[in-house]
Write a protein that holds these residues in place. Sequence first.
Motif, PDB file in Angstrom:
ATOM      1  N   LEU A   1       0.824  -1.210   0.000  1.00 24.65           N
ATOM      2  CA  LEU A   1       0.000   0.000   0.000  1.00 24.65           C
ATOM      3  C   LEU A   1       0.858   1.261   0.000  1.00 24.65           C
ATOM      4  O   LEU A   1       0.566   2.232  -0.708  1.00 24.65           O
ATOM      5  CB  LEU A   1      -0.933  -0.006   1.212  1.00 24.65           C
ATOM      6  CG  LEU A   1      -2.051  -1.050   1.203  1.00 24.65           C
ATOM      7  CD1 LEU A   1      -2.751  -1.090   2.552  1.00 24.65           C
ATOM      8  CD2 LEU A   1      -3.059  -0.755   0.102  1.00 24.65           C
ATOM      9  N   VAL A   2       1.934   1.259   0.791  1.00 24.57           N
ATOM     10  CA  VAL A   2       2.812   2.426   0.844  1.00 24.57           C
ATOM     11  C   VAL A   2       3.499   2.637  -0.500  1.00 24.57           C
ATOM     12  O   VAL A   2       3.639   3.774  -0.981  1.00 24.57           O
ATOM     13  CB  VAL A   2       3.848   2.270   1.970  1.00 24.57           C
ATOM     14  CG1 VAL A   2       4.896   3.379   1.899  1.00 24.57           C
ATOM     15  CG2 VAL A   2       3.149   2.309   3.333  1.00 24.57           C
ATOM     16  N   ALA A   3       3.922   1.534  -1.136  1.00 24.99           N
ATOM     17  CA  ALA A   3       4.553   1.661  -2.454  1.00 24.99           C
ATOM     18  C   ALA A   3       3.574   2.227  -3.480  1.00 24.99           C
ATOM     19  O   ALA A   3       3.925   3.099  -4.282  1.00 24.99           O
ATOM     20  CB  ALA A   3       5.076   0.297  -2.912  1.00 24.99           C
ATOM     21  N   ALA A   4       2.324   1.743  -3.445  1.00 18.84           N
ATOM     22  CA  ALA A   4       1.315   2.273  -4.364  1.00 18.84           C
ATOM     23  C   ALA A   4       1.053   3.749  -4.094  1.00 18.84           C
ATOM     24  O   ALA A   4       0.897   4.550  -5.020  1.00 18.84           O
ATOM     25  CB  ALA A   4       0.027   1.464  -4.233  1.00 18.84           C
ATOM     26  N   ALA A   5       1.022   4.118  -2.805  1.00 24.03           N
ATOM     27  CA  ALA A   5       0.804   5.521  -2.452  1.00 24.03           C
ATOM     28  C   ALA A   5       1.973   6.385  -2.933  1.00 24.03           C
ATOM     29  O   ALA A   5       1.775   7.473  -3.487  1.00 24.03           O
ATOM     30  CB  ALA A   5       0.626   5.659  -0.945  1.00 24.03           C
ATOM     31  N   TRP A   6       3.208   5.895  -2.744  1.00 27.26           N
ATOM     32  CA  TRP A   6       4.374   6.676  -3.153  1.00 27.26           C
ATOM     33  C   TRP A   6       4.391   6.872  -4.660  1.00 27.26           C
ATOM     34  O   TRP A   6       4.701   7.961  -5.157  1.00 27.26           O
ATOM     35  CB  TRP A   6       5.645   5.975  -2.694  1.00 27.26           C
ATOM     36  CG  TRP A   6       6.878   6.800  -2.888  1.00 27.26           C
ATOM     37  CD1 TRP A   6       7.398   7.736  -2.041  1.00 27.26           C
ATOM     38  CD2 TRP A   6       7.752   6.773  -4.023  1.00 27.26           C
ATOM     39  NE1 TRP A   6       8.531   8.297  -2.571  1.00 27.26           N
ATOM     40  CE2 TRP A   6       8.782   7.729  -3.791  1.00 27.26           C
ATOM     41  CE3 TRP A   6       7.765   6.043  -5.210  1.00 27.26           C
ATOM     42  CZ2 TRP A   6       9.791   7.951  -4.696  1.00 27.26           C
ATOM     43  CZ3 TRP A   6       8.791   6.272  -6.128  1.00 27.26           C
ATOM     44  CH2 TRP A   6       9.791   7.214  -5.863  1.00 27.26           C
ATOM     45  N   LEU A   7       4.051   5.840  -5.411  1.00 32.30           N
ATOM     46  CA  LEU A   7       4.034   5.966  -6.865  1.00 32.30           C
ATOM     47  C   LEU A   7       2.952   6.925  -7.335  1.00 32.30           C
ATOM     48  O   LEU A   7       3.132   7.668  -8.303  1.00 32.30           O
ATOM     49  CB  LEU A   7       3.841   4.589  -7.507  1.00 32.30           C
ATOM     50  CG  LEU A   7       5.047   3.643  -7.426  1.00 32.30           C
ATOM     51  CD1 LEU A   7       4.677   2.266  -7.937  1.00 32.30           C
ATOM     52  CD2 LEU A   7       6.226   4.203  -8.210  1.00 32.30           C
ATOM     53  N   SER A   8       1.807   6.935  -6.641  1.00 30.39           N
ATOM     54  CA  SER A   8       0.748   7.877  -7.025  1.00 30.39           C
ATOM     55  C   SER A   8       1.130   9.311  -6.695  1.00 30.39           C
ATOM     56  O   SER A   8       0.675  10.240  -7.350  1.00 30.39           O
ATOM     57  CB  SER A   8      -0.566   7.506  -6.329  1.00 30.39           C
ATOM     58  OG  SER A   8      -0.495   7.767  -4.937  1.00 30.39           O
TER      59      SER A   8
ATOM     60  N   VAL B   1       5.480   6.655 -14.438  1.00 30.05           N
ATOM     61  CA  VAL B   1       5.530   6.616 -15.905  1.00 30.05           C
ATOM     62  C   VAL B   1       6.905   6.151 -16.376  1.00 30.05           C
ATOM     63  O   VAL B   1       7.036   5.347 -17.313  1.00 30.05           O
ATOM     64  CB  VAL B   1       5.194   8.004 -16.491  1.00 30.05           C
ATOM     65  CG1 VAL B   1       5.401   8.019 -17.994  1.00 30.05           C
ATOM     66  CG2 VAL B   1       3.755   8.373 -16.154  1.00 30.05           C
ATOM     67  N   GLY B   2       7.969   6.639 -15.719  1.00 31.36           N
ATOM     68  CA  GLY B   2       9.311   6.229 -16.104  1.00 31.36           C
ATOM     69  C   GLY B   2       9.538   4.740 -15.919  1.00 31.36           C
ATOM     70  O   GLY B   2      10.120   4.072 -16.782  1.00 31.36           O
ATOM     71  N   LEU B   3       9.066   4.202 -14.785  1.00 31.16           N
ATOM     72  CA  LEU B   3       9.205   2.761 -14.565  1.00 31.16           C
ATOM     73  C   LEU B   3       8.401   1.965 -15.582  1.00 31.16           C
ATOM     74  O   LEU B   3       8.848   0.919 -16.060  1.00 31.16           O
ATOM     75  CB  LEU B   3       8.752   2.418 -13.139  1.00 31.16           C
ATOM     76  CG  LEU B   3       9.663   2.899 -12.007  1.00 31.16           C
ATOM     77  CD1 LEU B   3       9.030   2.581 -10.654  1.00 31.16           C
ATOM     78  CD2 LEU B   3      11.038   2.256 -12.108  1.00 31.16           C
ATOM     79  N   THR B   4       7.202   2.467 -15.898  1.00 29.07           N
ATOM     80  CA  THR B   4       6.373   1.765 -16.888  1.00 29.07           C
ATOM     81  C   THR B   4       7.051   1.733 -18.249  1.00 29.07           C
ATOM     82  O   THR B   4       7.107   0.694 -18.919  1.00 29.07           O
ATOM     83  CB  THR B   4       4.998   2.440 -16.988  1.00 29.07           C
ATOM     84  OG1 THR B   4       4.380   2.447 -15.708  1.00 29.07           O
ATOM     85  CG2 THR B   4       4.103   1.691 -17.963  1.00 29.07           C
TER      86      THR B   4
END
Length: 785
Positions: free
Chosen positions: A745-752, A759-762
């Motif tokens: 959840l924290v990783a998803a929050a940080w990416l948002s 976008v860069g990772l994608t």
Amino acid sequence: MPDETAADARPVQATIVAARRFPAGTRGYRLAGEEAELRFPVYLTEAQVRGPARLRVSYISAISVAPESSELAGLVNGVKVGWTRIQAPGAVKVVEFALPDGVLKAGYNAVAFTARQRHRVDCSLAATYELWTQIDPSRSGLVVPPAADLDLRTLAALEPDESGALPVGVVLGEKPSLQRLERMIGAVQALALVGRLARPAVSFGPPLPGRTGVSLVVGTPAEIRGVEGVEEIGPVTGPRLALLAPRTNRAPVLVVTGPTDADLRQAIADLAASGDRSGTKLGAELARLTRGYEVTGGESVTLEQLGGATREFDGRLLRIGFEIRFPADFVPADYGKVMLHLAGGYAAGLDPSAQIVIDINGRNAASLALPHTRGEVFDDSTIPLPLSLWRPGLNRVDVSAQLPTASDKVCDTLAQGARQARFLILDKARLEIPALARAVRNPDLAVLKAGAGPLLAPGSRPRLVLPTPDRDSADAAAMIAARLAIAAGRVVDFELTTQVRPPPGANLVVAPARAVPPTVIEAVGLDPDAIRRAWEGRAETVATPGAFGAEGVLTLDRLRRNLPMRCALPPSSAPVRVASASPAPAPAPAAPPPPARPAAPGPEAGSEEEIIARWDETMRSSRFVPAVLANGLGQVMDWTGRAKDAALGWARERPPEDVPMNPRASLILAESAGADLGGGTVLVTSPNASMLKASVSCLVDPVVWTRLTGRAAFLDASDGSLSLVEPDRVDLVETHVRSLANLRLVAAAWLSLNPMVYVGLTLTMALCLGLATTSLVRRLGRRNA
């Protein structure tokens, strides 16, 4: 003809028998719209509920309210005790309702005012915003006897002042040592917790006169010797709490003492753990809901649990509000949604524009159309609400049903159709809270106001820094500390010092700007020179008491404007002039236009040759395409640089972000950035000590305090307005033992929160997939000759 403006500026004086006033809350004292409700938890002792009692309401209303179809009703513990027509557009009107025997109970009681308001001449949706009734807190309350049986268990019965704040007078005859002042501030925090104060008003000095508030005596027997009445408690052999009864000219006195420093600390802990939470079912529940309904994630909460009820509504705009408290270490970001499941219905004949609008913390979150002209009854209409709009701590949710009809254009307010129900909402409507990412955003003042998070890092003791421990600065520091204790739900064990120290340990600095070291100001991202220039006209002013002291004043004009009573700077504290926050030149409109320069040789600005040349330049593909490509390449390079900074910034130290200075502010609250909560700095500063006290008194008002967010807040204490500065980026600091579910959840929050990184990772993953696919395909099949 008399000057109405001058009349409105006169203070409203209380000339009637004193009442047990209502405490300040997050919704203030205004009933706005076609239907509205204000509720107050009021604690009473056994002696106060005996004998006859009355409910008094003092109010002023908007001139647009139609008295023939508008009414104000009073309820006590769910029993309607009286009502009156709303008709007070020009002056404050006082109405009293007799209470039936047995309605009041010892403990917490739920007192409510409901208003039904209709416009005199306008039936549009916009006109509903002109309807309001303002309660005068200085002359409203329960007319009951004084609490003659007040004791340590019933401290919640202490009476608020005219503004709804509870005065706490810390008795002080001489300048105390830092150690004793530290214990006094700890006792103020404990009293705030046991009394459930939403709005502490602390002052150091002589005992308080009158019946409101409480005087607080803290110290060893030797330190408090000579204070009037303390000899009544007898010998002190250990931690000791005692309450001296009020007298004709003296408020109750609470004594916190012990022979040693350890005994005093234990007495403070005993005080924080005391108190009574009994009362009627409605009263005890309302006292709990004043902090908001607490959620931790993964639960379902019904409208009934939030204090709502099933309602039928016959007006044009129904507004239902409730408050939910999220954890202080909740990460607001777009990694999930709160699902609102509505149950109810709407009548036939609504205009096609009819809809339900959901606002979270004053920002629009979602809407739902009501499209069926024949009406509809729905059992589970789902509306998703983004988690990014919620904040740590208290959140205000407003559900607005906009219900216009064709008959509104005729606007016959007395017609029978005007009273037909248009909307129904059932109390089984519910909110489903998803699992929440648990980490602390830093910097974020919402974390501070929600639970004192930056000051409660494990393994270190926070420091309360008073560079100039004068009386006004100590008052301000004690009010801030009490408000933080209420947010944290416990006493914050501050170490009182006069200097900022390096980590470990967070620093809360409360001082006038001139006493704050420039390094501290720079640490929170502010420019010391800009602050000096902006406040140089106010640094030397001295406050003089207003009609209700230095904390504020109540006038008819301020009631109409719905301004918090304590958000009013004393007259002599008003700025002599507002200096420029930076050495930048004056704005262009104020400066004379520069002389025109001679034009370079070429075609005239509006000539035919110039127009043809411009079109020719635009339409030539040989120049147009390279220009577009160059522009696009520049944007890609700029985006790549920003994405790289966002991706790698967490791994390296970064300089503090510059926060623009608001020169009209009377107080600044700012927090330093960094990935370590235990070593951060929170700064509270004003032009001078007297303005610091007045501004902090406004800041701790629940209406103002709950709006804190971002990395810096600039408060104009003359009206309670806040200017907030959001950080460019934030760090996420762990607060829980690591688990796979929370890490996800924290990783998803940080990416948002860092979309460029996402976008860069994608793109990187897509590139890697493409390269791997290309490498694999090359080795398959048969090459053509």
